[in-house]
Design a protein around this motif. Structure first.
Motif, short mmCIF file in Angstrom:
data_model
loop_
_atom_site.label_atom_id
_atom_site.label_comp_id
_atom_site.label_asym_id
_atom_site.label_seq_id
_atom_site.Cartn_x
_atom_site.Cartn_y
_atom_site.Cartn_z
N LYS A 35 0.92 -1.31 -0.10
CA LYS A 35 -0.02 -0.19 0.22
C LYS A 35 0.65 1.33 -0.03
O LYS A 35 0.63 2.16 -0.77
N THR A 36 1.98 1.26 0.79
CA THR A 36 2.67 2.58 1.08
C THR A 36 3.46 2.62 -0.16
O THR A 36 3.31 3.67 -0.84
N PRO B 264 2.11 20.11 -3.99
CA PRO B 264 2.84 19.81 -2.73
C PRO B 264 2.07 18.63 -2.15
O PRO B 264 0.96 18.31 -2.27
N VAL B 265 2.91 17.79 -1.60
CA VAL B 265 2.56 16.28 -1.14
C VAL B 265 3.09 16.31 0.38
O VAL B 265 4.30 16.34 0.90
N VAL B 266 2.13 16.38 1.38
CA VAL B 266 2.27 16.37 2.83
C VAL B 266 2.30 14.91 3.28
O VAL B 266 1.37 14.52 3.12
N TRP B 267 3.28 14.35 3.53
CA TRP B 267 3.51 12.89 3.79
C TRP B 267 3.74 12.79 5.10
O TRP B 267 4.55 13.25 5.78
N VAL B 268 2.67 11.78 5.60
CA VAL B 268 2.68 11.69 7.28
C VAL B 268 2.81 9.98 7.50
O VAL B 268 1.85 9.30 7.23
N ASP B 269 3.88 9.71 8.08
CA ASP B 269 3.98 8.37 8.67
C ASP B 269 3.29 8.18 10.11
O ASP B 269 3.83 8.50 10.83
N MET B 270 2.00 7.54 9.96
CA MET B 270 1.35 7.69 11.02
C MET B 270 1.78 6.42 12.13
O MET B 270 1.22 6.40 13.37
N ASP B 271 2.67 5.76 11.71
CA ASP B 271 3.41 4.99 12.92
C ASP B 271 4.57 5.54 13.61
O ASP B 271 4.89 5.21 14.45
N ARG C 130 -4.53 26.17 -2.01
CA ARG C 130 -3.43 25.34 -2.98
C ARG C 130 -3.74 23.82 -3.03
O ARG C 130 -4.27 23.56 -2.18
N ALA C 131 -3.81 23.66 -4.42
CA ALA C 131 -3.85 22.11 -4.55
C ALA C 131 -2.78 21.43 -3.82
O ALA C 131 -1.49 21.87 -4.08
N THR C 132 -3.21 20.41 -2.94
CA THR C 132 -2.48 19.76 -2.11
C THR C 132 -2.75 18.32 -1.97
O THR C 132 -4.15 18.04 -1.91
N LEU C 133 -1.75 17.41 -1.89
CA LEU C 133 -2.08 16.04 -1.43
C LEU C 133 -1.64 15.61 -0.06
O LEU C 133 -0.30 15.84 0.01
N LEU C 134 -2.36 15.35 0.64
CA LEU C 134 -2.05 14.84 2.09
C LEU C 134 -2.16 13.23 2.14
O LEU C 134 -3.17 12.79 1.83
N VAL C 135 -0.98 12.92 2.61
CA VAL C 135 -1.05 11.37 2.71
C VAL C 135 -0.76 10.87 4.04
O VAL C 135 0.21 11.33 4.74
N ARG D 16 -9.17 22.53 -2.26
CA ARG D 16 -8.22 21.76 -3.31
C ARG D 16 -7.49 20.78 -2.57
O ARG D 16 -6.72 20.24 -3.41
N LEU D 17 -7.67 20.52 -1.61
CA LEU D 17 -7.18 19.37 -0.81
C LEU D 17 -7.64 18.11 -1.11
O LEU D 17 -8.61 17.93 -1.01
N LYS D 18 -6.59 17.37 -1.32
CA LYS D 18 -7.13 15.70 -1.25
C LYS D 18 -6.33 14.89 -0.46
O LYS D 18 -5.01 15.28 -0.05
N VAL D 19 -7.06 14.01 0.22
CA VAL D 19 -6.35 13.15 1.26
C VAL D 19 -6.32 11.70 0.93
O VAL D 19 -7.41 11.13 0.51
N LEU D 20 -5.31 11.29 0.85
CA LEU D 20 -5.11 9.80 0.32
C LEU D 20 -4.56 8.96 1.58
O LEU D 20 -3.56 9.48 2.40
N ILE D 21 -5.34 7.79 2.09
CA ILE D 21 -4.81 6.96 3.30
C ILE D 21 -4.69 5.60 2.97
O ILE D 21 -5.02 4.94 2.01
N THR D 22 -3.48 5.26 3.49
CA THR D 22 -3.25 3.72 3.33
C THR D 22 -3.47 3.17 4.86
O THR D 22 -3.23 3.62 5.73
#
Length: 457
Positions: free
Chosen positions: A135-136, A153-160, A203-208, A231-237
């Motif tokens: 998935k990651t 822009p991609v705001v990447w967050v490792d939730m672990d 701003r268009a942004t992808l939050l993972v 314009r924010l999108k959120v992608l979750i694994t």
């Protein structure tokens, strides 16, 4: 240019930046119009609250990237992270992590995910699947495609990872840690909404949110962030689907594995058949074997054994990589024998105790079965006793169960990646099979449920 690990204090940051630029203090003074004495005082830590205009002049003279400039400004004691980030926020400040390996066998899944992320109508997506299924890696590739193509822009967050403070010096010294800290807190229902919303804005942004497991519903602040930033999108694994309205679920199953060929006693390809063409699981497993045991020549016999290994391990990339490490102790044939009878015994290598809080893949697979409600758990244990290739209606008849209940529970099991759809005739009834990796824990859980029911009655 990517942001690199930086010294903590302003003095260290400035000195490192100047050395990176390859200029002396005198040269920097001439380029920036800031005095040599002022630069010396800053680099020696005598000045802790310089004017922002001074830092901008120095950053411009050293031609620092936005990420380095932001890190320099954030190193000032008491700096307002929100103000700094709003002025420098963009694709350079928020890139996705770069993958270390190429993506194998996920072309269709990647195409579907990037297409959804490119539409205006889908803003909340969850890639759902078993631990170790990839998935990651898929999210990385999709995020990188958007970042490279559209400069998103991609705001990447490792939730672990352990969450840093939302505010204060520790969170503010790195632009990415500030963004990730706010986003992680928002995803968990904490503070950071106002700060993150003010930085992202329109701003268009992808939050993972990578590895956002646990809660069955998404936190209210995260949904508020989506409303505030149009314009924010959120992608979750995640391993467990989030039951939230508007959340588009994308189940990610294991890589396709070679089907047993008719008339072949070993279940492998027939003579003359291509051994790897169109077989991503076999291709990936062969690469793992080749890296671990370069002395093993890729003969037809070895490739057939590797194909059987990929099938015994369900085409789960992490399971196959870990199993290949045991070739240091076992022959391919010995490893295949273990994988066929006790696959969980080879899905963790000796480094497993140092990852994921001490939980290796075997423990995570067992936890996935343990997390099931009693109904799907009992069904999974019973389905594991059936030969692969059953339809939902056949399973209901074999188990003397309600077809509607079986269909509902099989759907829940497929969402979590515990049951896979088998290739077959598109016009016929879909055929399914239980993953080999979860059959033992599923049987144990089903037996426990039977004993519990007997004790109650």
């Amino acid at each position: 240019m990517t942001e690199q690990a930086s010294p903590d204090g302003l003095a260290e940051q400035l000195r490192a930046a100047r050395q990176w630029a390859g200029i002396t203090q005198e040269q920097l003074a001439g380029l920036s119009t800031v005095s040599v004495r002022a630069i010396r005082d800053l680099e020696q830590g005598r000045v802790r609250h310089p004017r922002r205009e001074t830092l901008r002049l120095l950053a411009g003279a050293m031609r620092l990237s936005d990420a380095r400039r932001a890190a320099l400004e954030l190193a000032v004691e008491g700096a307002e992270a929100g103000t700094v980030m709003r002025e420098t926020y963009g694709a350079e400040l928020a890139p996705p992590p770069k993958p270390l390996r190429r993506l194998v066998g996920r072309a269709e899944e990647l195409r579907a995910l990037t297409a959804l992320l490119s539409t205006e109508h889908e803003r909340l997506l969850s890639v759902v699947g078993l631990a170790g299924v990839g998935k990651t890696r898929l999210a990385q590739e999709a995020a990188l495609a958007l970042h490279s193509r559209d400069r998103t822009p991609v705001v990447w967050v490792d939730m672990d990872e352990a969450a840093p403070p939302v505010a204060g010096p520790a969170a503010a010294r790195s632009p990415r840690s500030a963004l990730a800290g706010w986003a992680r807190s928002v995803a968990l229902g904490g503070r950071g909404l106002d700060e993150l919303a003010s930085v992202i804005g329109g701003r268009a942004t992808l939050l993972v949110l990578d590895g956002h497991d646990g809660a069955p519903h998404l936190a209210a602040p995260l949904l508020e962030l989506l409303h505030a930033c149009d314009r924010l999108k959120v992608l979750i694994t995640t391993r467990e689907p989030h039951r939230t309205p508007g959340n588009r679920l994308l189940p990610l199953g294991p890589l396709p594995v070679p089907a047993p060929a008719p008339g072949d006693a070993t279940g492998g390809p027939l003579p003359g058949d291509s051994l790897t063409a169109g077989q991503p699981a076999v291709e990936l497993m062969l690469s793992y074997v080749g890296h671990m045991r370069p002395d093993l020549l890729p003969s037809d016999s070895l490739v057939r054994t590797v194909a059987e290994l990929s099938r015994a391990l369900d085409g789960v990339p992490r399971a196959m990589e870990a199993a290949a490490s045991w070739l240091l102790l076992r022959s391919p044939a010995e490893l295949l024998g273990i994988a066929r009878t006790a696959p969980l015994d080879v899905v963790d290598d000796v480094t497993a105790s140092g990852t994921g809080g001490g939980d290796g893949l075997a423990a995570q697979l067992e936890a996935a079965v343990a997390a099931l409600d009693d109904g799907p758990a009992a069904l999974l244990g019973n389905l594991g006793l059936l030969a692969d290739g059953w339809s939902a209606d056949q399973a209901a008849a074999e188990l003397s169960a309600s077809p509607a209940t079986v269909v509902r529970d099989v759907h829940a099991l497929m969402l979590r990646g515990l049951v896979r759809r088998l290739p077959g005739d598109e016009d016929g009834a879909p055929r399914f099979g239980v993953l080999h990796l979860v059959r033992r824990p599923a049987a144990d859980r089903a037996a426990l449920l039977v004993r519990s029911t007997a004790l109650v009655s």
